[in-house]
Write a protein that holds these residues in place. Structure first.
Motif, PDB file in Angstrom:
ATOM      1  N   ASP A 123       1.381 -63.502 -20.382  1.00  0.00           N
ATOM      2  CA  ASP A 123       0.130 -62.772 -20.465  1.00  0.00           C
ATOM      3  C   ASP A 123       0.322 -61.376 -19.873  1.00  0.00           C
ATOM      4  O   ASP A 123       0.935 -61.228 -18.816  1.00  0.00           O
ATOM      5  CB  ASP A 123      -0.946 -63.537 -19.672  1.00  0.00           C
ATOM      6  CG  ASP A 123      -2.314 -62.915 -19.859  1.00  0.00           C
ATOM      7  OD1 ASP A 123      -2.527 -62.260 -20.890  1.00  0.00           O
ATOM      8  OD2 ASP A 123      -3.172 -63.084 -18.973  1.00  0.00           O
ATOM      9  N   TYR A 169      -2.355 -58.816 -19.828  1.00  0.00           N
ATOM     10  CA  TYR A 169      -3.584 -58.067 -19.551  1.00  0.00           C
ATOM     11  C   TYR A 169      -3.459 -57.302 -18.236  1.00  0.00           C
ATOM     12  O   TYR A 169      -3.842 -56.157 -18.142  1.00  0.00           O
ATOM     13  CB  TYR A 169      -4.773 -59.024 -19.490  1.00  0.00           C
ATOM     14  CG  TYR A 169      -5.691 -58.944 -20.688  1.00  0.00           C
ATOM     15  CD1 TYR A 169      -5.178 -59.048 -21.977  1.00  0.00           C
ATOM     16  CD2 TYR A 169      -7.061 -58.772 -20.540  1.00  0.00           C
ATOM     17  CE1 TYR A 169      -6.022 -58.982 -23.074  1.00  0.00           C
ATOM     18  CE2 TYR A 169      -7.907 -58.705 -21.644  1.00  0.00           C
ATOM     19  CZ  TYR A 169      -7.378 -58.814 -22.909  1.00  0.00           C
ATOM     20  OH  TYR A 169      -8.207 -58.748 -23.992  1.00  0.00           O
ATOM     21  N   GLY A 170      -2.950 -58.000 -17.233  1.00  0.00           N
ATOM     22  CA  GLY A 170      -2.821 -57.379 -15.908  1.00  0.00           C
ATOM     23  C   GLY A 170      -1.896 -56.189 -15.935  1.00  0.00           C
ATOM     24  O   GLY A 170      -2.116 -55.190 -15.249  1.00  0.00           O
ATOM     25  N   THR A 171      -0.851 -56.268 -16.732  1.00  0.00           N
ATOM     26  CA  THR A 171       0.114 -55.174 -16.827  1.00  0.00           C
ATOM     27  C   THR A 171      -0.456 -54.022 -17.645  1.00  0.00           C
ATOM     28  O   THR A 171      -0.315 -52.852 -17.284  1.00  0.00           O
ATOM     29  CB  THR A 171       1.397 -55.692 -17.523  1.00  0.00           C
ATOM     30  OG1 THR A 171       1.883 -56.805 -16.793  1.00  0.00           O
ATOM     31  CG2 THR A 171       2.453 -54.619 -17.597  1.00  0.00           C
ATOM     32  N   THR A 224      -3.659 -53.275 -18.525  1.00  0.00           N
ATOM     33  CA  THR A 224      -4.936 -52.643 -18.154  1.00  0.00           C
ATOM     34  C   THR A 224      -4.723 -51.334 -17.382  1.00  0.00           C
ATOM     35  O   THR A 224      -5.265 -50.299 -17.788  1.00  0.00           O
ATOM     36  CB  THR A 224      -5.807 -53.640 -17.359  1.00  0.00           C
ATOM     37  OG1 THR A 224      -5.993 -54.805 -18.169  1.00  0.00           O
ATOM     38  CG2 THR A 224      -7.157 -53.047 -17.035  1.00  0.00           C
ATOM     39  N   PRO A 225      -3.933 -51.315 -16.298  1.00  0.00           N
ATOM     40  CA  PRO A 225      -3.795 -50.023 -15.599  1.00  0.00           C
ATOM     41  C   PRO A 225      -2.973 -48.992 -16.372  1.00  0.00           C
ATOM     42  O   PRO A 225      -3.288 -47.805 -16.318  1.00  0.00           O
ATOM     43  CB  PRO A 225      -3.101 -50.408 -14.284  1.00  0.00           C
ATOM     44  CG  PRO A 225      -2.481 -51.734 -14.510  1.00  0.00           C
ATOM     45  CD  PRO A 225      -3.259 -52.406 -15.584  1.00  0.00           C
ATOM     46  N   VAL A 246       2.631 -60.639 -28.165  1.00  0.00           N
ATOM     47  CA  VAL A 246       1.489 -60.792 -27.250  1.00  0.00           C
ATOM     48  C   VAL A 246       1.077 -59.431 -26.680  1.00  0.00           C
ATOM     49  O   VAL A 246      -0.114 -59.126 -26.569  1.00  0.00           O
ATOM     50  CB  VAL A 246       1.834 -61.779 -26.104  1.00  0.00           C
ATOM     51  CG1 VAL A 246       0.656 -61.926 -25.157  1.00  0.00           C
ATOM     52  CG2 VAL A 246       2.202 -63.129 -26.683  1.00  0.00           C
ATOM     53  N   LYS A 278      -0.813 -57.533 -29.400  1.00  0.00           N
ATOM     54  CA  LYS A 278      -2.131 -58.142 -29.597  1.00  0.00           C
ATOM     55  C   LYS A 278      -3.082 -57.763 -28.453  1.00  0.00           C
ATOM     56  O   LYS A 278      -4.222 -57.346 -28.669  1.00  0.00           O
ATOM     57  CB  LYS A 278      -1.917 -59.662 -29.618  1.00  0.00           C
ATOM     58  CG  LYS A 278      -2.897 -60.461 -30.430  1.00  0.00           C
ATOM     59  CD  LYS A 278      -2.316 -61.860 -30.602  1.00  0.00           C
ATOM     60  CE  LYS A 278      -3.356 -62.915 -30.715  1.00  0.00           C
ATOM     61  NZ  LYS A 278      -2.798 -64.251 -30.846  1.00  0.00           N
ATOM     62  N   GLN A 279      -2.593 -57.897 -27.231  1.00  0.00           N
ATOM     63  CA  GLN A 279      -3.457 -57.654 -26.075  1.00  0.00           C
ATOM     64  C   GLN A 279      -3.742 -56.165 -25.893  1.00  0.00           C
ATOM     65  O   GLN A 279      -4.848 -55.789 -25.493  1.00  0.00           O
ATOM     66  CB  GLN A 279      -2.826 -58.267 -24.823  1.00  0.00           C
ATOM     67  CG  GLN A 279      -2.722 -59.788 -24.941  1.00  0.00           C
ATOM     68  CD  GLN A 279      -2.235 -60.471 -23.677  1.00  0.00           C
ATOM     69  OE1 GLN A 279      -1.808 -59.822 -22.734  1.00  0.00           O
ATOM     70  NE2 GLN A 279      -2.291 -61.790 -23.682  1.00  0.00           N
ATOM     71  N   GLU A 330      -6.491 -55.371 -28.162  1.00  0.00           N
ATOM     72  CA  GLU A 330      -7.759 -55.898 -27.626  1.00  0.00           C
ATOM     73  C   GLU A 330      -8.317 -54.971 -26.552  1.00  0.00           C
ATOM     74  O   GLU A 330      -9.528 -54.805 -26.416  1.00  0.00           O
ATOM     75  CB  GLU A 330      -7.547 -57.278 -27.003  1.00  0.00           C
ATOM     76  CG  GLU A 330      -7.423 -58.409 -28.007  1.00  0.00           C
ATOM     77  CD  GLU A 330      -7.056 -59.740 -27.355  1.00  0.00           C
ATOM     78  OE1 GLU A 330      -6.815 -60.683 -28.106  1.00  0.00           O
ATOM     79  OE2 GLU A 330      -6.996 -59.819 -26.107  1.00  0.00           O
ATOM     80  N   LEU A 331      -7.396 -54.381 -25.791  1.00  0.00           N
ATOM     81  CA  LEU A 331      -7.831 -53.509 -24.695  1.00  0.00           C
ATOM     82  C   LEU A 331      -8.144 -52.095 -25.176  1.00  0.00           C
ATOM     83  O   LEU A 331      -8.395 -51.205 -24.366  1.00  0.00           O
ATOM     84  CB  LEU A 331      -6.754 -53.478 -23.603  1.00  0.00           C
ATOM     85  CG  LEU A 331      -6.622 -54.772 -22.795  1.00  0.00           C
ATOM     86  CD1 LEU A 331      -5.340 -54.780 -21.961  1.00  0.00           C
ATOM     87  CD2 LEU A 331      -7.821 -54.970 -21.890  1.00  0.00           C
ATOM     88  N   GLY A 332      -8.079 -51.885 -26.472  1.00  0.00           N
ATOM     89  CA  GLY A 332      -8.509 -50.600 -27.022  1.00  0.00           C
ATOM     90  C   GLY A 332      -7.410 -49.580 -27.224  1.00  0.00           C
ATOM     91  O   GLY A 332      -7.695 -48.412 -27.519  1.00  0.00           O
TER      92      GLY A 332
END
Lengths: 395, 289
Positions: free
Chosen positions: A220, A222-224, A226-227, A248, A251-252, A255-257
């Motif tokens: 996963d 997301y944590g990586t 996002t910032p 992944v 894809k992510q 999702e985060l724009g």
């Protein structure tokens, strides 16, 4: 009574076995000659998140073997040898790679090894050179073919080659791109890739915003992401991350724009990523080494057969075909499997390969000389957009 | 950014909670540490892949129900056939379940293939809240997981079966004297436990990549959570899951993902040194023996 029955049966069994052996050794089948076999070790990650790469290489090598067999086979000392590619799964673990390399060399007696990638190459490099084993690695640094490792021959572009090609293409076609972030595996190869990207961005006047290293198996991001996405990169370089993780991340990130593109300095499995994240997620992305159309008949034939067999075209594997053909020529020129003599012949042979005439540069610079390609996803289609010699081969 | 990270930490926490609560139940009721628990998680994800992507385009929700029931049934059968022989025997149970882990994983490689897969998102898209993009799928995952965990808590507290499970957990001999069918309760508990792991795998299938070795990381998380929350404590596991989820996500974001798991293990080690019973450690069947 019972014990005597068992004894009788055992005696009968022994007699049958001995009789069969005697018949076999004296009968006509004993005159049938055993087929002579040349074994080649394919040491690769046949399982795990980057298993696809191993199976792609294997497919290309199998096509080469078929063509060698169809064109008279491998002939040494006047005798024809059947080529057998023996698969060994290191599961992307250098310690397993080392153990398997010892098995390949000492137990199975194989003296020719293909290995992918950097961590595993590093693990076995000294061993193979000490034992004069010809090593054909996919790896990302010229140190692996320095003078301390004279039995190692590189056939694949370095990440720096591919980055230089993509930056050159972007300078022509996408001057608006100039901010990048690198996401790499947390491994020696990943850190080397980061050095290369830092060098290439500086060379081309880009801004390197951040570098992130992800451990093997991390599921996963997301944590990586996002910032780092708050830094608004135009391009995210995914280089050596395995295809599963690439899917992944893409894809992510979407999702985060994230609306920039992805860059792949170690090829892109378009079919896989399309299946995993949808073609729209990789629209505009660029990759090298990558090819859609090949300039030669050999290349076109290879591409058709590879696609039919693997299910999608993975142009980077074409080098596996070419180097296998060169290896055959070197062995036949040396007329022996003695690796010392074959090694001397490696830079003396040429082959009209998938990209045209191909050969290793020299005994001192043991890499294939070739044109490298860049592909861009345009309107949902992988498209050849740039083809040139990487800078280090231009002299 | 903080909202996105928090949501992501809740997703991880919810999945780990589903995993670890099942593991806690198995340990505290059966006296077995199930090393094959991660494979049940993997089975859940793989079933979703086969039903929703490879062989059929089944409705995702229906596929989730099938995955949970199928793996729950597998757990029930496994307990009846094999695990029952190791109830209360910690070391033998560990060896047996490590064996199962290897068998299940190696069995799955040729069936699934070596290349990681993914399934299409059943609820794609994001919603914008205060300028932050939040994935609908992830919000739903957190919602379902929390709902199921609360449902489990209610089930264990209020139903006849739940009370029997608690009775076995607290004192197996007293429960037997009271007429509780211990073997049946253990088999049902193991089935519930594996079903929860399968649900975690099924929920995560459209988000993460699916491969036969995916269960190991989930199992690592579950063990960290159990150590942190306290062996045998469902509430401890629930709270610890979300704390570890927060820790992992924020460490990955601000320090690097390569440090996130190392720090999770660091927390587990500190807890073992400072408070070996964890946050809310309850006595399990083995401890009482």
């Amino acid at each position: 009574m019972k014990a005597r029955n068992i004894f009788t049966w055992l005696l009968a069994l022994v007699l049958v076995v001995v009789g069969s052996l005697a018949t076999t050794s004296c009968g006509p089948t004993a005159t049938v000659e055993e087929e002579k076999v040349f074994k080649f070790a394919h040491l690769d990650g046949f399982s795990g998140e980057a298993a696809a790469w191993a199976w792609m290489s294997q497919t290309s090598m199998e096509i080469a073997v078929e063509d060698i067999e169809a064109s008279g086979g491998l002939v040494v000392g006047g005798e024809r040898y059947k080529i057998e590619i023996v698969k060994y799964d290191h599961a992307w673990d250098p310690s397993i790679a080392y153990t398997l390399a010892k098995k390949i060399i000492y137990k199975d007696g194989i003296k020719y090894i293909h290995v992918d990638s950097d961590e595993e190459v590093l693990a076995i490099l000294d061993l193979t050179n000490q034992e004069k084993v010809i090593l054909l690695p996919i790896c990302g640094d010229l140190d692996y073919i320095d003078e301390a490792h004279p039995y190692t021959w590189l056939h694949y572009p370095l990440p720096l080659d591919s980055m230089e090609m993509m930056f050159e293409y972007c300078a022509e076609a996408h001057p608006e791109y100039h901010r990048t972030i690198g996401i790499y595996p947390d491994s020696a190869a990943g850190y080397l890739d980061d050095e290369d990207l830092t060098e290439a961005t500086a060379h081309h006047g880009w801004e390197m915003l951040d570098s992130v290293f992800i451990p093997h198996g991390a599921p996963d991001f997301y944590g990586t992401l996002t910032p780092i996405l708050t830094k608004e990169p135009d391009v995210i370089e995914l280089g050596l991350t395995p295809p599963g993780q690439q899917a992944v991340i893409i894809k992510q990130a979407r999702e985060l724009g994230y609306d920039g593109i992805f860059m792949f300095s170690d090829t892109m499995d378009v079919a896989y990523l399309t299946e995993m994240c949808g073609i729209e997620a990789i629209e505009g992305s660029i990759a090298s080494p990558q090819f859609v159309d090949f300039p030669t008949d050999t290349g076109k034939r290879w591409a058709e057969r590879f696609t039919a067999r693997y299910g999608s075209l993975q142009g980077w594997c074409a080098w596996e075909y070419d180097y296998f053909m060169l290896l055959r020529k070197a062995i036949e020129k040396a007329d022996t499997f003695d690796t010392e003599k074959v090694n001397e012949a490696m830079d003396e042979v040429t082959f009209d390969g998938v990209f045209g005439p191909t050969m290793y540069k020299s005994q001192d610079e043991r890499f294939l000389v070739f044109k490298d390609g860049v592909v861009e996803i345009i309107d949902g289609e992988a498209t050849d957009v740039y083809l040139a010699y990487p800078p280090r081969m231009r002299d | 950014m903080i909202e996105q990270l928090a949501l992501n930490s809740f997703v991880l926490g919810a999945i780990v909670a589903l995993m670890s609560i099942g593991l806690v139940l198995t340990f505290s009721v059966l006296g077995v540490i199930n090393y094959a628990h991660g494979e049940m998680y993997m089975f859940g994800a793989v079933i979703i892949f086969f039903l929703c992507s490879r062989y059929a385009a089944m409705d995702y929700a229906l596929a989730c129900v099938i995955a949970v029931l199928a793996v729950g049934l597998l757990g029930w059968i496994l307990d009846k056939v094999l695990i029952v022989r190791f109830h209360g025997n910690l070391m033998a149970g560990v060896i047996a379940t490590i064996g199962l882990l290897m068998i299940f994983q190696n069995m799955m490689w040729p069936i699934f293939g070596p290349i990681p897969k993914s399934v299409p998102s059943p609820l794609p898209g994001v919603i914008q809240i205060l300028g932050t993009s939040l994935s609908i799928e992830r919000i739903i995952v957190v919602g379902i997981a929390v709902f199921v965990i609360l449902g489990m808590a209610w089930f264990i507290k209020n139903t006849r079966m739940g009370k029997a499970i608690r009775a076995v957990q607290q004192d197996i001999e007293a429960a037997r004297v009271q007429g509780v069918n211990i073997e049946h309760i253990c088999a049902v508990t193991f089935g519930i436990s594996t079903g929860l792991a399968a649900l975690a795998g099924a929920l995560i299938a459209p988000i993460y990549i699916i491969e036969p070795a995916m269960g190991f990381l989930a199992l690592e998380f579950a063990f960290i959570v159990i150590i942190f929350g306290g062996m045998g404590s469902i509430m401890g596991a629930f709270i610890a899951s979300f704390i570890i989820g927060l820790q992992y996500t924020f460490t990955a974001a601000f320090w690097g993902v390569e440090w996130a798991m190392a720090m999770s293990f660091g927390i587990a080690m500190i807890v073992l040194l400072v408070r070996p019973r964890g946050l809310m450690g309850a006595s399990g069947r083995v401890e009482e023996a």
